[in-house]
Design a protein around this motif. Structure first.
Motif: not given
Length: 200
Positions: A82-92
């Motif tokens: 999993x690659x993001x060229x900008x901000x990566x947010x994982x939230x629960x």
């Protein structure tokens, strides 16, 4: 929206092509089934999205992708990335678990922060190492700061300092205070006592 122009082409070599043209909004929708893949294309005046499905792969190319569902399950027999060229947010909004049956590596090229509004527990069944190349700091704004182990070693390559409003060093067995150079014991009131006291 005005009248749509719809086309269906049947070709024994190229397969089936379905096309819908929306001239007012400048949008063209195309579905191509050529015997090896299914390609869905939506082309507008600013953006184009595509969906390509083959016997062993699906590729989606789009500016914005949204899944709205009750549950999501993803499984991979091989490598997952999993690659993001900008901000990566994982939230629960409830509990979150990261689990691996092998090695876990987390790195950051800038600051890294781990925080909790409740307790934080870091535990290792084997050796636990924490290191800071420019310094290390353990601070508590209240309560007790405690370091406990079978053996305890505190060492400084240049100087070692321990201070407090009241400082106490206790040993249930033997206590050694030794310096290879000069040793100073000083206080406004200094008391030395014991069943046997030997000086010199």
């Amino acid at each position: 929206m005005g009248t749509l122009v719809c086309k269906i082409e049947l070709d024994k070599v190229k397969g089936i092509t379905v096309q819908v043209d929306n001239a007012d909004d400048q949008i063209t929708q195309t579905v191509v089934m050529d015997g090896t893949s299914i390609t869905i294309t939506v082309k507008g005046p600013q953006e184009t999205s595509t969906y390509v499905q083959k016997q062993d792969s699906i590729v989606v190319t789009v500016k914005d992708l949204t899944f709205d569902t009750d549950t999501i399950t993803m499984k991979s027999k091989g490598v997952s990335q999993w690659t993001s060229q900008d901000t990566l947010t994982v939230k629960s909004t409830k509990d979150m678990t990261f689990n691996t049956s092998a090695k876990l590596t987390q790195t950051a090229t800038s600051d890294a922060k781990l925080s909790s509004s409740a307790n934080v527990n870091i535990e290792a069944t084997s050796k636990l190492a924490m290191k800071g190349n420019m310094g290390a700091e353990l601070v508590t704004s209240g309560g007790e700061a405690k370091v406990d182990g079978v053996t305890l070693k505190l060492a400084g390559k240049t100087t070692a300092e321990m201070s407090g409003a009241m400082t106490k060093v206790t040993a249930t067995g033997k206590l050694d205070l030794e310096a290879s150079g000069m040793a100073n014991l000083k206080g406004s009131i200094t008391s030395v006592g014991g069943a046997l006291v030997k000086l010199g």
